[in-house]
Every structure is written in C-alpha cells, then in structure tokens.
Design an enzyme around this catalytic site. Sequence first.
Site, mmCIF file in Angstrom:
data_model
loop_
_atom_site.group_PDB
_atom_site.id
_atom_site.type_symbol
_atom_site.label_atom_id
_atom_site.label_comp_id
_atom_site.label_asym_id
_atom_site.label_seq_id
_atom_site.Cartn_x
_atom_site.Cartn_y
_atom_site.Cartn_z
ATOM 1 N N ARG A 180 57.795 54.044 61.932
ATOM 2 C CA ARG A 180 56.509 53.062 61.383
ATOM 3 C C ARG A 180 57.149 51.785 60.640
ATOM 4 N NH1 ARG A 180 57.515 52.852 55.683
ATOM 5 N NH2 ARG A 180 56.809 54.713 54.603
ATOM 6 N N GLU A 235 48.539 52.073 52.063
ATOM 7 C CA GLU A 235 49.162 51.572 51.006
ATOM 8 C C GLU A 235 49.957 50.271 51.080
ATOM 9 O OE1 GLU A 235 52.187 54.537 49.882
ATOM 10 O OE2 GLU A 235 53.725 52.810 49.562
ATOM 11 N N ARG A 275 50.410 49.103 58.639
ATOM 12 C CA ARG A 275 51.418 50.097 58.802
ATOM 13 C C ARG A 275 51.478 50.001 60.506
ATOM 14 N NH1 ARG A 275 53.387 53.853 54.819
ATOM 15 N NH2 ARG A 275 53.691 52.482 53.126
ATOM 16 N N CYS A 316 55.054 49.548 47.400
ATOM 17 C CA CYS A 316 55.984 50.572 46.774
ATOM 18 C C CYS A 316 57.486 49.935 47.139
ATOM 19 C CB CYS A 316 55.693 51.847 47.311
ATOM 20 S SG CYS A 316 57.120 53.126 46.649
ATOM 21 N N THR A 356 60.081 51.727 47.434
ATOM 22 C CA THR A 356 60.915 52.399 48.236
ATOM 23 C C THR A 356 60.804 51.827 49.717
ATOM 24 O OG1 THR A 356 59.279 53.904 48.966
ATOM 25 C CG2 THR A 356 60.704 54.512 46.900
ATOM 26 N N ARG A 411 60.303 53.618 58.514
ATOM 27 C CA ARG A 411 60.552 54.974 58.093
ATOM 28 C C ARG A 411 60.731 55.567 59.724
ATOM 29 N NH1 ARG A 411 58.825 60.412 56.985
ATOM 30 N NH2 ARG A 411 56.942 60.153 57.555
ATOM 31 N N ARG A 452 60.778 65.802 54.639
ATOM 32 C CA ARG A 452 59.588 65.972 54.305
ATOM 33 C C ARG A 452 59.052 67.273 55.010
ATOM 34 N NH1 ARG A 452 56.845 59.908 54.043
ATOM 35 N NH2 ARG A 452 58.318 58.968 52.642
ATOM 36 N N GLU A 464 54.139 63.131 53.480
ATOM 37 C CA GLU A 464 54.600 62.999 52.275
ATOM 38 C C GLU A 464 53.832 64.018 51.248
ATOM 39 O OE1 GLU A 464 54.775 59.357 50.169
ATOM 40 O OE2 GLU A 464 56.265 59.645 49.559
HETATM 41 P P1 ADP Z 1 54.596 57.339 56.043
HETATM 42 O O1 ADP Z 1 55.094 57.775 57.428
HETATM 43 O O2 ADP Z 1 53.645 56.069 56.083
HETATM 44 O O3 ADP Z 1 55.507 57.153 55.055
HETATM 45 P P2 ADP Z 1 53.505 60.030 55.691
HETATM 46 O O4 ADP Z 1 54.860 60.701 55.380
HETATM 47 O O5 ADP Z 1 52.343 60.535 54.844
HETATM 48 O O6 ADP Z 1 53.480 58.399 55.613
HETATM 49 O O7 ADP Z 1 53.262 60.518 57.223
HETATM 50 C C1 ADP Z 1 52.109 60.048 57.643
HETATM 51 C C2 ADP Z 1 51.552 60.780 58.983
HETATM 52 O O8 ADP Z 1 52.548 60.692 59.988
HETATM 53 C C3 ADP Z 1 51.545 62.237 58.706
HETATM 54 O O9 ADP Z 1 50.481 63.047 59.194
HETATM 55 C C4 ADP Z 1 52.772 62.952 59.397
HETATM 56 O O10 ADP Z 1 52.675 64.162 59.447
HETATM 57 C C5 ADP Z 1 52.900 62.012 60.523
HETATM 58 N N1 ADP Z 1 54.271 61.924 60.831
HETATM 59 C C6 ADP Z 1 55.342 61.606 60.366
HETATM 60 N N2 ADP Z 1 56.523 61.722 61.182
HETATM 61 C C7 ADP Z 1 56.073 62.335 62.484
HETATM 62 C C8 ADP Z 1 56.720 62.682 63.669
HETATM 63 N N3 ADP Z 1 57.838 62.172 63.942
HETATM 64 N N4 ADP Z 1 55.717 63.168 64.503
HETATM 65 C C9 ADP Z 1 54.552 63.198 64.299
HETATM 66 N N5 ADP Z 1 53.691 62.769 63.235
HETATM 67 C C10 ADP Z 1 54.560 62.409 62.287
HETATM 68 N N1 ARG Z 2 54.340 56.985 44.299
HETATM 69 C C1 ARG Z 2 54.893 58.214 44.737
HETATM 70 C C2 ARG Z 2 56.017 58.571 43.865
HETATM 71 O O1 ARG Z 2 56.480 58.243 42.958
HETATM 72 C C3 ARG Z 2 55.416 57.930 46.242
HETATM 73 C C4 ARG Z 2 56.651 57.130 46.344
HETATM 74 C C5 ARG Z 2 57.301 56.873 47.536
HETATM 75 N N2 ARG Z 2 56.381 57.072 48.655
HETATM 76 C C6 ARG Z 2 55.323 56.167 49.206
HETATM 77 N N3 ARG Z 2 54.656 56.615 49.872
HETATM 78 N N4 ARG Z 2 55.520 55.030 48.623
HETATM 79 O O2 ARG Z 2 56.176 59.994 44.075
#
Ligand code: ADP
Ligand code: ARG
Length: 346
Positions: A116, A215, A219, A261, A263, A270, A299, A304
């Site tokens: 993403r 966020e 995305r 954010c 990060t 990601r 994760r 997250e």
């Molecule tokens: P972001 O990807 O925006 O950083 P999250 O870590 O919350 O946010 O992930 C968003 C969603 O994507 C969650 O439901 C997570 O389980 C799913 N996800 C992340 N990576 C994978 C993957 N490789 N395969 C399937 N689902 C995924």
């Molecule tokens: N604000 C949260 C923390 O400080 C998340 C930081 C990184 N993740 C994000 N989705 N931006 O733990």
Amino acid sequence: MSQKNEFPNFPADCKSMLCKYLTKEVFEELKDKKTSNGFTLKDAINSGVKNIDSGIGVYAGDEESYTVFAKLFDPIIQEYHGFGPNDSHKSNLNPDDLDAPNPDPEGKYIISTRIRVGRNVANLPLGPAITKDQRNQVEQDVSAALNNLDDKLAGTYYPLTGMSESVSAQLIADHFLFKAGDRFLEAAGLNRDWPQGRGIYHNDEKTFLVWVNEEDQLRIISMQMGGDIKEVFTRLATAIKEIEKKVTFSYSPHLGYITSCPTNLGTAMRASVHIALPKLAKDMETFKAITDKHHLQIRGIHGEHSESEGGVYDISNRRRLGVTEVQCVQDMHDGVVALIEKEKSL
Ligand code: ADP
Ligand code: ARG
C-alpha cells in the site's frame, strides 16, 4: 484535554519518540506556533499525550507542520528513517527495477502479499486539520476519479455511511477494510465526523483497493493470495499512475509524499506478506535479528497493534523515506527469503 498549553507530564517509563524529543526547551519554542491552517503543537502531540504507549506519538496537520514544528519532527524522522534535514528523497516505481521472484512458489509459508501507499491531495490540509466540507470534497473527487478506472482496476466505491455492520465487519476480518475507532487516530483528530466522507473502493477480485479519508486521504492498495510480490507491485504502480492522471498528490522534494504520520513520509509504502513461521516464532531473538538486518517490521495479522495468531506474522519494510519504492519492496523480499531459509533449517 486540558485547556492549558502546558508541558505534558509523561510517565517515567514512556517510550514514545514524542516524550524522547519533546524537551521543555523544544516545547517552549514551539508551543505558540501555528500553521496557516491553524494547526498547533498541542494538536500535533495530542495522540501521543493521550496514548502514552505510542511508539511515535505525533501527527502533522499539513505539509507546513513539518517545517513549523521541525524541532520536534526532524529528530523523529531522523531516528525512524535515518534521514536528515538536508537529505532529499527519490521515487522509483518502475517494476522492471525490482528483483523479486516469488520466495515461496510452493505456497508453504506465504499466505498473502499486500503493498500500500499513502497519498494526500495537494494544497489541502491533512486529515488531522481538514474540515468536514474539505473531507467530503476529497471523497467526491477521489471516488469520481476511481469510478473512471477500467480493465482490471474497474470497481465500485462503497461509502462507510450506510454500509451495514455485517458487511463492514466481514471486510475488516478479511483484511480489506480499516478498523473503526482506532484510539491513536481518534486523539489525532482523524476520526472527526465519522463515518462521513470515508469509504472503500475495490475491484471485483479485491486485488486493488483504495481507502478514502482514513489516516491519509488515500491509501492505494494492491493485494492477492500467495507470494508473487512483483505482480502485486506492478498492479500498484499501474494504479498509482492512472489515479495521478486525475488527482494531484502532495509531494515535496525533501520529504517525498506528504502523510499525516511521519513514519509514512517519502514513499508512504508498506509492502507486507502474511507468512507462517511457527518454528522461528519460538526463537524471537533469531527472528528479530533477521528482520532488523533487512530493515523489516513485525506486526500481528490484524494489522498494526494486533498480535500474531498461529505463528502467522505480517512482515513489512520499515524504512519509507530516503529509499525508493523499489528498495522498500526489495527490503521486504530479501528479508522474507532469509526468514524462509531459516524456518526451513529449523
Ligand atoms: P497499514 O497497512 O495501512 O499500515 P494495518 O497494519 O492496520 O495498516 O493493516 C491494514 C490491514 O491490512 C489489516 O487488516 C492487515 O491485516 C491487512 N494486511 C496487511 N498486510 C497484509 C497481507 N500481506 N495480506 C493480507 N492482509 C494484510
Ligand atoms: N501513532 C501511533 C504510534 O505512535 C502509530 C504510529 C505509526 N503507525 C501509523 N499507522 N501511522 O504508536
């Protein structure tokens, strides 16, 4: 929140970058500053003040926040990305430059792959400072642009308003949709007027998806079962190019794509796999040594701040700024190859 503009009291065991870098001196210097959208230091730090278990703890309300509050953001950016105030960012979304054959062609370890990027519309505040009308306008413009996509990217936009509880719960459980009520986003002002203005676009196969006004304003997501990382990256790169024909994104030569954010700055990318590593999971020290070497983050499988289940982890690139998109995915690929090799040897 207390109405007073006073130095926040962090507990002694607070580990966030906010409490590390918001010294009394920095606080005094920044506490009365404001961006042209009226975003203050207090707004920028509220998430980390309210959530003392934050890893980072700060959000930007607009691109200007990164300069007005640079005394706080710069050291955080330096520590997270290893990127200094005089460095510049480079973008490369060319799939031909990626060397990523499927690390698991037999499908024994990798369950799914997802990449993403975050994007925000140029010349508008970011989510923490956006107004309701601006947010609704973003939804209108972005969904109109998405509804024009064709071929394999063609799909439908589903607003959160009016979506039944069971449909959204299923989309979340299947890893397609963002969760509601995240406390970090809540305190950052990112859940205001929920659920209005938010939604998800996806194609029929759910291999191409766009989250609207979570966020970040967009995305853009490419995902599928298995470990064909290059196919996932190629689909994403094509989709970004198509959307860019209709929407201009906020980008700076220094910080790359601007995100709420710190990060996510730079590539805002990601790239992750869901991968079963039950044996390695019993030796977290070895597991972490490999992920650290390849600049990866671990994760849990519901995103997250979630836990692993049954030895399945979400493994993704950690660096996003000062490295190209190709490098982000290369980090993930190479690290996953090393993790699978180790798992096999155990
Ligand atoms: P972001 O990807 O925006 O950083 P999250 O870590 O919350 O946010 O992930 C968003 C969603 O994507 C969650 O439901 C997570 O389980 C799913 N996800 C992340 N990576 C994978 C993957 N490789 N395969 C399937 N689902 C995924
Ligand atoms: N604000 C949260 C923390 O400080 C998340 C930081 C990184 N993740 C994000 N989705 N931006 O733990």
